[in-house]
Scaffold this motif. Structure first.
Motif, PDB file in Angstrom:
ATOM      1  N   LEU B 263       0.928  -1.484   0.123  1.00 16.60           N
ATOM      2  CA  LEU B 263       0.053  -0.029   0.069  1.00 16.60           C
ATOM      3  C   LEU B 263       0.842   1.245   0.119  1.00 16.60           C
ATOM      4  O   LEU B 263       0.557   2.290  -0.494  1.00 16.60           O
ATOM      5  CB  LEU B 263      -0.950  -0.057   1.195  1.00 16.60           C
ATOM      6  N   SER B 264       1.906   1.277   0.984  1.00 16.54           N
ATOM      7  CA  SER B 264       2.948   2.362   0.932  1.00 16.54           C
ATOM      8  C   SER B 264       3.300   2.793  -0.687  1.00 16.54           C
ATOM      9  O   SER B 264       3.393   3.966  -0.967  1.00 16.54           O
ATOM     10  CB  SER B 264       4.029   2.261   1.543  1.00 16.54           C
ATOM     11  N   GLU B 265       3.708   1.806  -1.394  1.00 15.46           N
ATOM     12  CA  GLU B 265       4.091   2.126  -3.005  1.00 15.46           C
ATOM     13  C   GLU B 265       3.051   2.817  -3.789  1.00 15.46           C
ATOM     14  O   GLU B 265       3.090   3.608  -4.446  1.00 15.46           O
ATOM     15  CB  GLU B 265       4.684   0.936  -3.476  1.00 15.46           C
ATOM     16  N   PRO B 277       9.160   7.477   1.441  1.00 16.72           N
ATOM     17  CA  PRO B 277       9.935   8.288   2.424  1.00 16.72           C
ATOM     18  C   PRO B 277      10.762   7.460   3.327  1.00 16.72           C
ATOM     19  O   PRO B 277      10.558   6.311   3.402  1.00 16.72           O
ATOM     20  CB  PRO B 277       8.718   8.788   3.421  1.00 16.72           C
ATOM     21  N   GLY B 278      11.858   7.948   3.607  1.00 12.60           N
ATOM     22  CA  GLY B 278      12.858   7.282   4.314  1.00 12.60           C
ATOM     23  C   GLY B 278      12.370   6.733   5.809  1.00 12.60           C
ATOM     24  O   GLY B 278      12.683   5.551   6.276  1.00 12.60           O
ATOM     25  N   ASN B 279      11.503   7.684   6.409  1.00  9.84           N
ATOM     26  CA  ASN B 279      11.207   7.297   7.768  1.00  9.84           C
ATOM     27  C   ASN B 279       9.949   6.107   7.598  1.00  9.84           C
ATOM     28  O   ASN B 279       8.942   6.388   6.823  1.00  9.84           O
ATOM     29  CB  ASN B 279      10.459   8.580   8.354  1.00  9.84           C
ATOM     30  N   LEU B 285       2.362   5.438   7.084  1.00  8.45           N
ATOM     31  CA  LEU B 285       1.259   5.985   7.683  1.00  8.45           C
ATOM     32  C   LEU B 285       0.037   5.675   7.069  1.00  8.45           C
ATOM     33  O   LEU B 285      -1.138   5.501   7.915  1.00  8.45           O
ATOM     34  CB  LEU B 285       1.649   7.549   7.762  1.00  8.45           C
ATOM     35  N   PRO B 286      -0.212   5.669   5.617  1.00 14.85           N
ATOM     36  CA  PRO B 286      -1.565   5.539   5.054  1.00 14.85           C
ATOM     37  C   PRO B 286      -1.961   4.080   5.576  1.00 14.85           C
ATOM     38  O   PRO B 286      -3.449   4.065   6.111  1.00 14.85           O
ATOM     39  CB  PRO B 286      -1.346   5.335   3.625  1.00 14.85           C
TER      40      PRO B 286
END
Ligand code: FES
Lengths: 167, 386
Positions: B263-265, B277-279, B285-286
């Motif tokens: 999902l992050s991608e 993002p690196g963090n 977060l999503p």
């Protein structure tokens, strides 16, 4: 003291019998538990060696080499000027993927995870790429693979100079 | 024809089909629960099974020694499900007419001794079971394979048949989810049933109308989420755990194009067109927000303002909403305050969280099929994926 009471066990005797019996019972239980514990360890250990000498750099051609897979669980992959020792343990649940030369991928038989030759996962449920083992040159110029040290891609450890050999 | 069945058997299509069939079965249980239906369905089943068995690939799959229990299971579960619905339909008709359930008739309330009535039956069951197993053991050899080797795995590597549902679940989840959390919750949930369910209706007699919610939820988990997955895992998964239709040859080199994305991608790379993002936390977060929202559903359901909406949808006379069961479902949701009043908040939350977590499995399967979504939260650095 009448005959009747003397024939019975007195309090002191009863407790000494009880303690002997109790100690014997505890000892028997402890012995059994110990045996059961010992039983759960193998008598002979067939663990493969954790490090091995993997020939010379010239022995490897471009691509995936399976010669150490059955003995040590390692794929040697030579690609883009790097030689790496890739672990053959699926990062999903630890099955052993197969190398599929026609499709150029590693494919896990358990839940269908797939990895590129580089070890990066791209299909199925595997959450992260295959791990690399420590690889280095001995003073004689042979390759030494050390399986006690792992390098994980997602932690940025594949940049570590111990995780590959430049060829 | 065979092509069509192969095509339909792919979980992407067969899962919704199974759900619809299940839904129809529960909706028209009074039709299903008749002897006539059983005869027709049984005959049709055996005729189709016989026709299917003419196909060499299908024959190979069903006669594989490991798979015979599943064939037995399909027959026995099919029969028992029908039998339950039959009994339910019978009783529900009586209850509607204002009579008592059959089990409560005076002649059925007579009590007998466990010895000999029950013990004899059990003894015969044990003997029959043993005889059956002995006969089976003589007729079929145990499917033993070569000695275990830590650097090689059989292909496909299949769990024992009763765990194939779990193995199929692992295709969609991280091991700690599908291997530890979900099976653990299944056990805990089953143990918790008597404590959550304080409704005395249905004790000692078959009924569906009086226990619609409880029966259909349990049967969904059992028939669709557990047995359907076992059947898929047994009959339809071949080498490399790739899907093979029932009439398809297990070709080791079948290539299926698949590329799974987290999902992050989706969010950062395809959505916002920037690098991940690196963090870690910001990257995921999503997914984290979505998960928290999802887990907040049971809390949100107790809000009064939402309840009014549920009520109005539940009472709507719209044909479409009623036929698709959307309106009755909302009516169910509108009943939550009354439910809480009766059982208390603790029971309510345990019950609804079990349901919400159970629903995660179909939700994730559908997301995987539609969007090739791999993980909603992917934190491989912490060995944590959802
Ligand atoms: S263990 Fe390899 S895909 Fe699950």
């Amino acid at each position: 003291m009448s005959e009747v009471t003397r024939n019975k066990l007195n309090r002191r005797e009863f407790f000494s019998y009880l303690s002997v019996g109790w100690i014997a019972f505890t000892a028997a239980c402890a012995g059994l538990a110990g045996m059961a514990f010992r039983f759960s360890y193998p008598n002979v250990n067939f663990e493969p060696e954790m490090d091995f000498i993997a020939g010379r750099i010239e022995d490897y051609e471009e691509g995936v080499d399976e010669r150490w897979k059955n003995g040590f669980g390692v794929w040697m992959v030579k690609e883009e000027g790097k030689l790496v020792a890739l672990s053959n343990i699926c990062t999903h649940l630890g099955c052993v993927p197969n190398w599929m030369p026609a499709e150029l991928k590693f494919k896990c038989p358990c839940h269908g995870s797939g990895y590129y030759t580089s070890g990066i996962n791209f299909e199925g449920p595997a959450p992260r790429p295959l791990e690399r083992y420590k690889i280095g040159l001995t003073p004689e110029g042979t390759i030494k693979v050390d399986k006690t040290k792992l390098y994980r891609y997602e932690k940025g450890q594949w940049d570590n100079p111990n995780s590959f050999l430049s060829v | 024809m065979k092509e069509l069945i192969n095509y339909l058997a792919d979980p992407i299509r067969s899962f919704p089909i199974t759900c619809v069939l299940y839904f129809l079965m529960m909706k028209y249980y009074k039709v299903v629960g008749t002897k006539k239906f059983a005869w027709i369905a049984g005959t049709l089943f055996f005729i189709t099974a016989g026709m299917f068995a003419m196909d060499p690939n299908f024959w190979l799959i069903i006669t594989w020694p490991d798979n015979i229990p599943i064939s037995i299971l399909i027959l026995s579960v099919g029969f028992l499900t029908w039998f339950t619905l039959y009994k339910c339909a019978e009783n529900d008709k009586r209850i509607e007419a204002g009579e008592c359930p059959i089990e409560a008739l005076p002649e059925n309330r007579e009590k007998v001794w466990a010895w000999p009535n029950l013990v004899y039956t059990e003894l015969f069951a044990i003997i029959a079971g043993t005889a059956f197993l002995i006969a089976w053991g003589i007729l079929f050899d145990a499917p033993l394979e070569e000695p275990a080797n830590p650097t090689w795995a059989p292909n496909p590597a299949k769990a024992p048949w009763y765990f194939l549902g779990l193995q199929e679940m692992l295709v969609y989840f991280d091991p700690w989810m599908a291997g530890v959390v979900l099976p653990g919750l299944i056990l805990v949930g089953l143990i918790a049933i008597p404590y959550i369910d304080t409704n005395p209706k249905g004790n000692g007699y078959y009924t569906f109308t009086e226990r619609k919610m409880a029966v259909s939820m349990f049967m969904f988990g059992w028939l669709v989420l557990w047995l359907y997955l076992i059947i898929v895992g047994t009959f339809l998964r071949g080498p490399n755990w790739t899907f093979y239709g029932p009439f398809e040859f297990w070709d080791f080199h079948k290539v299926v194009a698949e590329y799974n994305v987290n999902l992050s991608e989706f969010f950062w790379v395809f959505g916002l067109k920037q690098a991940l993002p690196g963090n870690l936390i910001i990257r995921e977060l999503p997914g984290i927000i979505l998960t928290i929202l999802y887990m907040g559903i049971p809390v949100a359901l107790t809000f009064n303002s939402l309840n009014a909406i549920f009520q109005s949808i539940g009472e709507s006379k719209n044909k479409f909403l009623n036929i698709t069961m959307i309106a009755p479902a909302f009516k169910c949701l509108a009943g939550i305050p009354a439910f809480i009043e009766k059982t208390g908040y603790i029971r309510y939350y345990i019950y609804v969280y079990l349901a919400v977590i159970m629903a995660m499995l179909p939700v994730k399967m559908v997301l995987r099929w539609l969007f090739s979504l791999k993980y909603i939260i992917a934190l491989p650095e912490w060995e944590l994926n959802l």
